[in-house]
Design an enzyme around this catalytic site. Structure first.
Site, short mmCIF file in Angstrom:
data_model
loop_
_atom_site.label_atom_id
_atom_site.label_comp_id
_atom_site.label_asym_id
_atom_site.label_seq_id
_atom_site.Cartn_x
_atom_site.Cartn_y
_atom_site.Cartn_z
N GLY B 44 -21.44 19.96 -39.19
CA GLY B 44 -20.63 18.85 -38.70
C GLY B 44 -21.45 17.65 -38.27
O GLY B 44 -20.92 16.72 -37.69
N SER B 48 -23.50 17.12 -44.86
CA SER B 48 -22.80 17.44 -46.10
C SER B 48 -22.10 16.23 -46.68
O SER B 48 -22.00 16.07 -47.90
CB SER B 48 -21.79 18.56 -45.88
OG SER B 48 -22.49 19.76 -45.70
N GLU B 167 -27.16 22.99 -48.77
CA GLU B 167 -27.08 24.30 -48.11
C GLU B 167 -27.11 25.44 -49.12
O GLU B 167 -26.42 26.44 -48.97
CB GLU B 167 -25.83 24.40 -47.24
CG GLU B 167 -25.77 23.27 -46.24
CD GLU B 167 -24.97 23.64 -45.01
OE1 GLU B 167 -24.99 24.82 -44.64
OE2 GLU B 167 -24.35 22.74 -44.43
#
Lengths: 265, 280, 289
Positions: B44, B48, B167
């Site tokens: 968060g 991303s 990731e």
């Protein structure tokens, strides 16, 4: 439950049947379905049986294995046979016990029709056991290619099929996992009244839907990131190659058809 | 390492429709040719979103992104996608083909590469990730690490200038993670690949040439791993972790052992301890 | 409640051409109140063992004793619900099992399946949600509106609300960031300490195993390779390294120091603090020389 099903499962091996072009195999099945109906006497049926078993042995898939997998369907074959045996009332009576009679024609039709059924299933299993689903998809795409002209979305259909095939095992694993997780939370999927069992489906289906949507979204993103924007301008990696053996096998089947025509009564 | 900026972000801001806060706010940095840049931050932190913008899956509301001098926009997105390859988090949800070779070929097919060239590229890229012996394997028979290596092969087959690992190791077991990182390290060394790894794994980040720390949508800090890991407790406050040798150095110092700095590698720390033991 | 595995063997798809031996001759003793960690590579049989712990799988040979229930291949078992209430499993990525409209209903789902009244289940939901570090106002929300980390916690709360005697955790921290990982593990450790809740942790993380467990089982190719306390397991780390398994960073670092200094510390340190003290003492001795 799914473990014992072999229908639709690919068994890798090195055989001439495995190496055939999927298009020729698809065409063979199509032809075979038509040809089966030509047979109408012991000689023609014997010929069909010989041909089918020739194909089975050429495929190098263990026969024991095929039969084990076909067990559920064999019941259907047997049922067909009994149905004809009991309900056909033509020809001479060959067996009688009280009111119960078996007629000659009944026996004949029972054997023939169940045999026809059995051979069809056997041949189709040989196709699916020796051809990977993706080859079948490629074969279909290629055979259906002419339909592109009438704006039939052949590429999209083939892509959809191949992605579904790709995700079936993943989805099965997922189903198994969620079923176990909910079983651990006290859901009983296998026993209890029907109403309860129907209710038990919800905690399985919703997570499956949620994860499938997530998968679909991520897959679409990944496809886009790798440059997918529809069928236009795309080249193809998989190629089918039609060889002499394919022509030969098809001719063999045509020959069989001719023989059947000559021998039928 | 040449210092030519390959990708430039200038004052980039981005906000998702439904959210009040900016997912990214006024972020600027450059990515240089041949470097391994790690972008770290807790879940968060905006890292991303950064990946999505770099691949043109979203466009910044303010600011610009240029790739090799070309402004990333809806007109240029397909061209930039060929230059920036992405490896995503979930190994299953990016495996499109029914077999390993089909999957590697997928991107090539999309870009209309001729078949002979495709075969050559599929084989050579699978060789590079050491998956050549699995050509016909189906994805559900592969481990997570193997699937990710296939995904990397699919990306490098397109010969991009930059590869982004979003990731890509976070769902793998330690062995899979090691396999993937080893592959990336080799690609970088032997093929001068530019690598951006978006991660919260500090071990992974420690291997990079440069680290950017993201927090609450902002670029919090930028520096070499050495510099970043001096941040110490500050990193923990950001929801991250400290690599073991740094943790160890710090504790030793607290015990009154004099060390010249916080070490990033265990070997260096052992060596320093050894010298201070024998040279006193 | 004690769990006992005696020479358990399990074959997937037994008696088909696809038969595969997953575990064999596995004997593990989990007395009440234990914190056991099961470690091994993917495919070493860890998950198969885990599913035996509440009779999701029945052994194809050997037996599993859960409390007073004995589970073998021959016996048809009824009333496994008892077992499943007492042994709660948190599967890998448990957030995938959420399905209800609200968090509260999802947490109540497990308990109510086991015949707990709705009021009692709701009371448990309020306790469980706080246990996993979330606030009560989240109970009214849809689980699908939460962040990934929150969903994970809700799913865990759903298992805790069943109030099991044994909790089985399959990689509970997979995919979380370092802070989330630490918080979740600390929570399970606290539960174990406060309530003497038996805990079985299936993990890849040697760090977690050495920090939290009091017994460790190492699985390799479907068999128990080694079992013992963390001290026993990690005092000879060479074997583990040969299997390609990690050893905790502390243990690895201690080895490096011992090699460089050509000496051995009296014992294997399992915490950074312990090792720091040992090293500091060592270096200071050097300085005084």
């Amino acid at each position: 439950m799914m473990d014992k099903m072999i229908f639709g499962r690919y068994v890798p091996a090195q055989s001439i049947i495995h190496r055939l072009d999927p298009r020729s195999k698809l065409l063979m099945i199509f032809l075979f379905v038509c040809i089966v109906f030509i047979a109408n006497n012991p000689a023609t049926y014997a010929l069909l049986v010989v041909y089918t078993f020739l194909m089975v042995s050429l495929s190098k898939v263990p026969f024991r294995f095929i039969i084990a997998g076909l067990k559920p369907v064999l019941w259907l074959v047997l049922f067909t046979m009994l149905l004809h045996l009991f309900l056909t009332k033509e020809g001479e009576i060959i067996f009688q016990a009280g009111w119960f009679k078996i007629y000659e024609e009944g026996l004949r039709q029972g054997i023939f029709i169940s045999m026809r059924f059995f051979l069809l299933i056997l041949m189709t299993s040989i196709l699916t056991l020796t051809t990977t689903p993706i080859e079948i998809t490629d074969g279909l795409e290629s055979l259906l290619h002419p339909l592109n002209k009438v704006k039939f979305p052949v590429h999209e259909l083939a892509l959809m099929m191949s992605i579904s095939l790709r995700f079936i095992p993943t989805l099965m694993q997922e189903t198994d996992k969620i079923m176990k997780a909910q079983t651990a939370r006290g859901v009983d999927f296998t026993s209890g009244p029907i109403k309860e069992r129907m209710k038990a489906i919800i905690p399985l289906l919703i997570p499956l839907f949620v994860s499938s949507f997530k998968r679909a979204e991520e897959l679409a993103t990944a496809m886009e990131a790798r440059g997918y924007r529809g069928g236009e301008g795309r080249t193809k990696y998989r190629q089918l190659s039609w060889g002499f053996k394919d022509t030969f096998m098809l001719l063999l089947l045509v020959l069989l058809a001719l023989l059947l025509f000559l021998l039928r009564t | 390492m040449s210092m030519k900026p390959l990708v430039q972000l200038n004052n980039v801001s981005f906000q998702y429709d439904i959210q009040e806060n900016y997912a990214l706010q006024d972020v600027s940095f450059e990515i240089y040719e041949g470097e391994w840049l790690a972008i770290v931050g807790h879940n968060g932190s905006g890292k991303s979103t950064l990946a999505k913008l770099l691949n043109g899956l979203q466009y910044p509301q303010e600011g610009t992104i240029t790739v090799d001098g070309m402004l990333l926009s809806e007109e240029t997105v397909w061209e930039t996608r060929r230059m920036i390859g992405m490896v995503f988090q979930n190994p299953d949800n990016q495996f499109v083909g029914t077999t390993v070779q089909d999957d590697v070929a997928f991107g090539l097919e999309n870009n209309g590469i001729a078949r002979d060239d495709m075969i050559e590229r599929v084989n050579s890229s699978l060789n590079k990730v050491k998956m050549a012996q699995f050509l016909d394997q189906e994805p559900h028979h592969l481990s997570g690490g193997q699937k990710q290596r296939v995904a990397i092969a699919g990306v490098i087959a397109l010969r991009p200038s930059v590869i982004i690992l979003d990731e890509a190791t976070s769902m793998l077991d330690p062995r899979g993670r090691e396999e993937v990182l080893e592959t990336v390290r080799e690609l970088k060394e032997t093929h001068n690949m530019t690598v951006i790894s978006i991660t919260h794994d500090l071990e992974e980040a420690a291997k990079a040439d440069r680290i950017i720390v993201m927090n609450k949508g902002k670029l919090y800090r930028e520096g070499t791993p050495e510099e970043i890991f001096q941040m110490d407790e500050e990193l923990v406050k950001l929801g991250l972790d400290i690599p073991f040798p740094v943790k160890m150095s710090k504790l030793l110092k607290e015990q009154g052992i004099s060390l010249s700095r916080h070490f990033l590698s265990e070997e260096e720390l052992v060596a320093e301890l050894w010298t201070s033991y024998y040279n006193k | 409640m004690d769990i006992l595995l005696q020479q358990v063997e399990y074959r997937y798809q037994a008696n088909t051409p696809f038969e595969r031996l997953a575990i064999k001759d596995v004997s593990i003793d989990i007395p009440s109140g234990t914190f056991l960690a099961i470690i091994g590579h993917t495919g070493s049989g860890k998950s198969t063992i885990l599913q035996h712990l509440n009779a999701l799988l029945k052994p194809t040979a050997g037996k599993v004793i859960i409390g007073d229930k004995e589970i073998t291949s021959e016996k048809k078992q009824k009333n496994l619900k008892d077992v499943r209430q007492k042994v709660g499993i948190v599967f890998q990525f448990p957030e995938h099992q959420l399905f209800e409209e609200t968090v509260e209903r999802d947490i109540c789902f497990g308990p109510m399946n086991f015949g707990i009244s709705e009021d009692e289940a709701k009371r448990r939901a309020r306790i469980a949600i706080r246990q996993v570090g979330l606030s009560e106002d989240i109970l009214a929300k849809s689980p699908f509106d939460l962040s990934g980390g929150q969903m994970r916690r809700v799913a865990i709360a759903g298992v805790l609300a069943m109030e099991p005697d044994v909790i089985v955790l399959d990689e509970p921290t997979a995919g979380l960031d370092p802070r989330g990982r630490k918080e979740i593990m600390e929570m399970f450790h606290a539960l174990h300490q406060e309530r003497k809740l038996s805990t079985v942790l299936v993990t890849h993380s040697m760090e977690d195993a050495s920090r939290y467990a009091d017994q460790i089982v190492i699985m390799h190719h479907g068999e128990v390779y080694k079992k013992g306390t963390p001290e026993e397991i990690f005092s000879s780390p060479e074997g583990l390294m040969e299997l390609g398994l990690d050893v905790p960073e502390v243990v690895r670092f201690q080895q490096k120091i011992e090699k460089a200094f050509q000496m051995n510390f009296p014992k294997t340190c399992l915490s950074v603090e312990q090792l720091t003290e040992e090293i500091a003492a060592l270096v200071k001795r050097g300085e005084q020389r």
